[in-house]
Structure formats: structure tokens, C-alpha cells
Design an enzyme around this catalytic site. Structure first.
Site, mmCIF file in Angstrom:
data_model
loop_
_atom_site.group_PDB
_atom_site.id
_atom_site.type_symbol
_atom_site.label_atom_id
_atom_site.label_comp_id
_atom_site.label_asym_id
_atom_site.label_seq_id
_atom_site.Cartn_x
_atom_site.Cartn_y
_atom_site.Cartn_z
ATOM 1 C CD1 TRP A 30 -3.423 0.230 0.704
ATOM 2 C CD2 TRP A 30 -2.678 -1.876 0.786
ATOM 3 N NE1 TRP A 30 -4.492 -0.600 0.448
ATOM 4 C CE2 TRP A 30 -4.063 -1.901 0.491
ATOM 5 C CE3 TRP A 30 -2.001 -3.097 0.873
ATOM 6 C CZ2 TRP A 30 -4.772 -3.079 0.292
ATOM 7 C CZ3 TRP A 30 -2.695 -4.265 0.682
ATOM 8 C CH2 TRP A 30 -4.064 -4.245 0.404
ATOM 9 C CB SER A 31 0.506 4.381 -1.926
ATOM 10 O OG SER A 31 1.161 5.607 -2.084
ATOM 11 C CD1 TRP A 32 -1.873 5.254 3.312
ATOM 12 C CD2 TRP A 32 -1.770 7.307 4.179
ATOM 13 N NE1 TRP A 32 -2.953 5.412 4.153
ATOM 14 C CE2 TRP A 32 -2.914 6.670 4.687
ATOM 15 C CE3 TRP A 32 -1.498 8.611 4.567
ATOM 16 C CZ2 TRP A 32 -3.786 7.299 5.590
ATOM 17 C CZ3 TRP A 32 -2.360 9.234 5.453
ATOM 18 C CH2 TRP A 32 -3.488 8.580 5.955
ATOM 19 C CD GLN A 102 -3.428 4.633 0.335
ATOM 20 O OE1 GLN A 102 -2.294 4.193 0.396
ATOM 21 N NE2 GLN A 102 -4.405 4.179 1.109
ATOM 22 C CG ASP A 159 -10.079 3.686 3.457
ATOM 23 O OD1 ASP A 159 -9.214 4.569 3.344
ATOM 24 O OD2 ASP A 159 -9.837 2.483 3.291
ATOM 25 C CD GLU A 379 -6.403 -1.832 10.225
ATOM 26 O OE1 GLU A 379 -6.633 -1.311 9.119
ATOM 27 O OE2 GLU A 379 -6.894 -2.937 10.569
#
Length: 439
Positions: A30-32, A102, A159, A379
């Protein structure tokens, strides 16, 4: 022990060239997430931090966008939805990716990795890609007022925030026709609803069918995304200077973004999203509205107002930052982005407080360390009880704790700086849990 545990989470989630957010729920890159993970990895393995970022930018598109997911071809089809078969696109490198983006926190990550272990060659290598990332956002998403828009809640990184409830109400849910894999690992009470997911998928499908060009029914200017863009330009100015290039264009761009945020998204002590479909601010109680504190040129009166809001509406004095104001009717302490405390969001706000209000930054760092001491590297966390929710052994939670401890210290000990690997029990770059994985 907390440092050793954090490093072991990152080692366990390392996948050869990058770190997955979690082994079960998020089995791709995942990007960020990778940007935040690189910031923490730099504290014990700078080479791994550099590898993480270069791996992500290896999947950059020709137009400069950095996709929010780079798919691992070894993961079975159907293990994650929406997967490669949904997005139907590949980067020039051949990697299957998603088509959305993102928040651009990557230049900041590259600069922080360089500060820990200076490497001008790395900066020269990644600088053009970081510049292309920013150029894509300006070309494809910039409004006449100078702000960058997002076309999907997933692009915000937050999100399921209540801030998106009103803009999402204009989205017609599509036919379900998909199987949610997230509920196999996390309770439905902690995740977005089926109705939310139907809207997410409908938006993503419409954007895909436009060739990843046209915004659909969701078109919003987000304070966090724009603050990240401005912070990226500040970091790029420093990177350009090291590379022997002119930092002034980046400094000018950062100043312009700061002014645009203040002019268009600020009101009543908080920054708010703006729905471009209606032209109206979405008056939200999201902690994303505090993230412009990262911008060094934010006017002092705005800084003071944001700090007052953080204390009054978000109870920051208690050393914890909920993602949504607990006084708001939409607040939920356990559901994804609708109130729980997230370490990455806390870290972003902490960046803006460290020098301006160390009296608040210190307890905020202590609160993060207390949460993971009590509940592990989860998380997200209930901001009242510190009970952990979502995934276990979550990468950016471990990574950003390493960074916060390096700067803030731990249990009265001085800040660790580059010695985090030693504090973790000797897990440095020469240790068998780090370099052999990079070989």
C-alpha cells in the site's frame, strides 16, 4: 521490549522488497503505508527504508501517479478484493496496480530516511519520481483555487470517515456482486458497512471505466491530502538543495498550498473538506482538519486556533487523538476511521506540535507508547480504553512507534536517535533479521 517487538513486526511483514501492512488482511503493498513504514525502518535499517520507497516508485505510472496498491503476483487471485482483476491495469514496470492514489507523504519519508543516514545518491535517484508524483496531482486534480481533489474515499487514507457520509450520499450503490474478504479477519462491527462498500466499489468501477481520468459522483478537496501535498513540497525543497538543485519552486509551491488551504478550507477553528459537486464545505469533526499543523508557514493565529480545537473537541490534553470528535453524534470508538485513534494520524499531527507545542507533543507520544504497550501493535485503538481493534501486528503502528521513540524517548530515557536498533536488543543492519532479507 517495545522496540524489539516493533522491529520483529516489521521483519515478519517484510516481503522481499517492501512491507505488507499485515499478513492476513492486507497482503500487498500500500502506498502511504510504505511511506510510514519507511520512516520507522530508517531508525534501525536505513537501507530497508530506501528499498521500501524505491520498490513502491518502481510501480509509478507514466503520468506520474503512484497507485495506492501494488499487487503481489504471488498472492492468489481472490485473496483480496478489489484485486488486479477488478482494476485491470498495469504500471510500465509490468506490476499490476490499482488506479487511484493516496496522500503524498513519500517525499517526507524520503527526507526523514536521509536525515537518519545521509545518502545523496538515494535522494538523486528518487527526487525525479517524487517531482513527477506532485506534477500528476497538479495536472489531474488541481482546482483553480490551487487545491488538490480526491475522487474516492480510499484516496484520503481515512476511508470510512464520517466526513465522507454527505458526499457519499450522492453515490448510487452498485450491485453487490463481490465477496468481502476483510470480514474474514476483522469483526463487521469494526469495518465499513456493506452499503458503504457497495458505494466504494461503484465509485472505483466508474473511475476505472473512464480510463482513470474522470471523477465520478465523489469529488472532494481533503485537508489531510492537501496538507500532505504541501509538506511534500517542503521536503522536496530540502531534497533539491542536497541534490544541488533550486529549492525555490518547491518553497513557492508549499507557500501557495498553505495559503489555498487557509483561504478555502478553514473555518471555525478547523480545516474541513469541500465537496466540489456542491461547492460547499463539509463541516466535519474529523481530526484530518488538524493535519495542516504540519505546514511550517501556517499563520500563527491559525495554529493557535487549531490547538484550541484539538484540546476542546478532541481531548488532546489526555495524550490521545481520536480520528473523529467524541462529542459528534457520528463518533464510534471502534469502527474503522469513525473515531478510533490511529498512530499514523497521530504522528502527522505530532509533526506539527513538536516544535510549536512540545508540552502537547510529549504527552501525545506517551499516549501512543501506552496504547501499544497495553494492546500491541494494532491497526487502531479505542481512544478511551486503548483497547486494540482491526489487524494485529500492523506495520505502520510498529514503524511510527520506532520513530517517535527515537525522537521522544521511552519511559524517561533520552531519545534514541539512530541507536533504536541497539535499544531493540542489537537488531541492527548487520543482524541476521535484517540484511539477509534484503539479499
Amino acid at each position: 521490549m517495545i522496540l524489539r517487538d516493533a522491529v520483529r513486526v516489521l521483519v515478519a511483514n517484510w516481503d522481499g522488497g517492501y512491507t505488507v501492512p499485515s499478513r492476513r488482511l492486507y497482503p500487498h503493498q500500500w502506498s502511504w503505508d510504505s511511506a510510514f513504514t519507511a520512516i520507522g525502518n530508517a531508525r534501525w535499517s536505513p537501507r530497508r527504508a530506501r528499498t521500501e520507497l524505491l520498490s513502491l516508485f518502481g510501480a509509478q505510472w507514466e503520468d506520474g501517479r503512484v497507485p495506492h496498491i501494488v499487487f503481489n503476483p504471488r498472492v492468489p487471485d481472490g485473496a483480496y478484493f478489489p484485486g488486479p482483476e477488478f482494476w485491470q491495469v498495469r504500471a510500465p514496470s509490468g506490476s499490476a496496480t490499482s488506479g487511484i492514489v493516496q496522500p503524498p507523504v513519500h517525499a517526507l519519508a524520503a527526507w526523514k530516511a536521509h536525515l537518519v543516514e545521509p545518502d545523496p545518491a538515494f535522494l538523486r535517484r528518487i527526487y525525479p519520481r517524487l517531482v513527477a508524483q506532485q506534477a500528476f496531482l497538479r495536472a489531474a486534480r488541481r482546482s483553480p483555487e490551487g487545491l488538490i481533489s480526491i475522487v474516492h474515499p480510499w484516496e484520503s487514507g481515512m476511508d470510512n470517515s464520517p466526513a465522507w457520509d454527505l458526499p457519499l450520499s450522492a453515490v448510487r450503490p452498485g450491485q453487490a456482486g463481490f465477496v468481502r474478504r476483510d470480514l474474514n479477519d476483522v469483526s463487521a462491527d469494526e469495518r465499513p458497512t456493506d452499503r458503504d462498500y457497495e458505494r466504494y466499489v461503484a465509485l472505483a468501477r466508474a473511475y476505472r471505466d473512464s480510463g482513470y481520468r474522470d471523477p465520478g459522483a465523489f469529488h472532494v478537496e481533503d485537508p489531510l491530502f492537501n496538507a500532505a501535498y504541501g509538506a511534500a513540497e517542503c521536503a522536496l525543497a530540502r531534497i533539491a538543495d542536497v541534490c544541488g538543485l533550486d529549492p525555490e519552486p518547491h518553497e513557492r509551491e508549499a507557500a501557495a498550498m498553505t495559503a489555498a488551504l487557509v483561504e478555502n478550507l478553514y473555518d471555525d477553528g478547523l480545516f474541513h473538506p469541500r465537496d466540489l459537486r456542491t461547492g460547499c464545505l463539509v463541516r466535519s469533526n474529523s481530526a484530518a482538519g488538524l493535519t495542516p499543523l504540519m505546514l511550517p508557514e501556517l499563520p500563527r493565529e491559525i495554529v493557535n486556533a487549531l490547538v484550541g480545537t484539538a484540546l476542546d473537541r478532541f481531548a488532546l490534553k489526555d495524550g490521545v487523538l481520536p480520528s473523529f470528535s467524541p462529542a459528534a453524534p457520528e463518533f464510534d470508538p471502534a469502527r474503522y476511521w469513525r473515531g478510533p485513534s490511529w498512530i499514523n494520524l497521530t504522528w502527522l499531527v505530532w509533526q506539527g506540535l513538536k516544535e510549536r507545542r512540545p508540552d502537547l507533543a510529549g504527552p501525545l507520544a506517551d499516549g501512543v507508547i501506552s496504547a501499544v504497550t497495553q494492546s500491541g501493535f494494532r491497526e487502531y485503538f479505542d481512544p478511551f480504553t486503548m483497547r486494540g481493534h482491526g489487524c494485529r501486528d500492523f506495520s505502520w503502528s510498529a514503524a511510527l512507534v520506532l520513530d517517535m521513540v527515537a525522537e521522544h524517548g521511552l519511559d524517561g530515557l533520552p531519545a534514541a536517535g539512530r541507536e533504536v536498533g541497539e535499544e531493540a536488543g542489537g537488531l541492527g543492519e548487520s543482524d541476521d533479521v535484517s540484511d539477509h532479507v534484503l539479499a
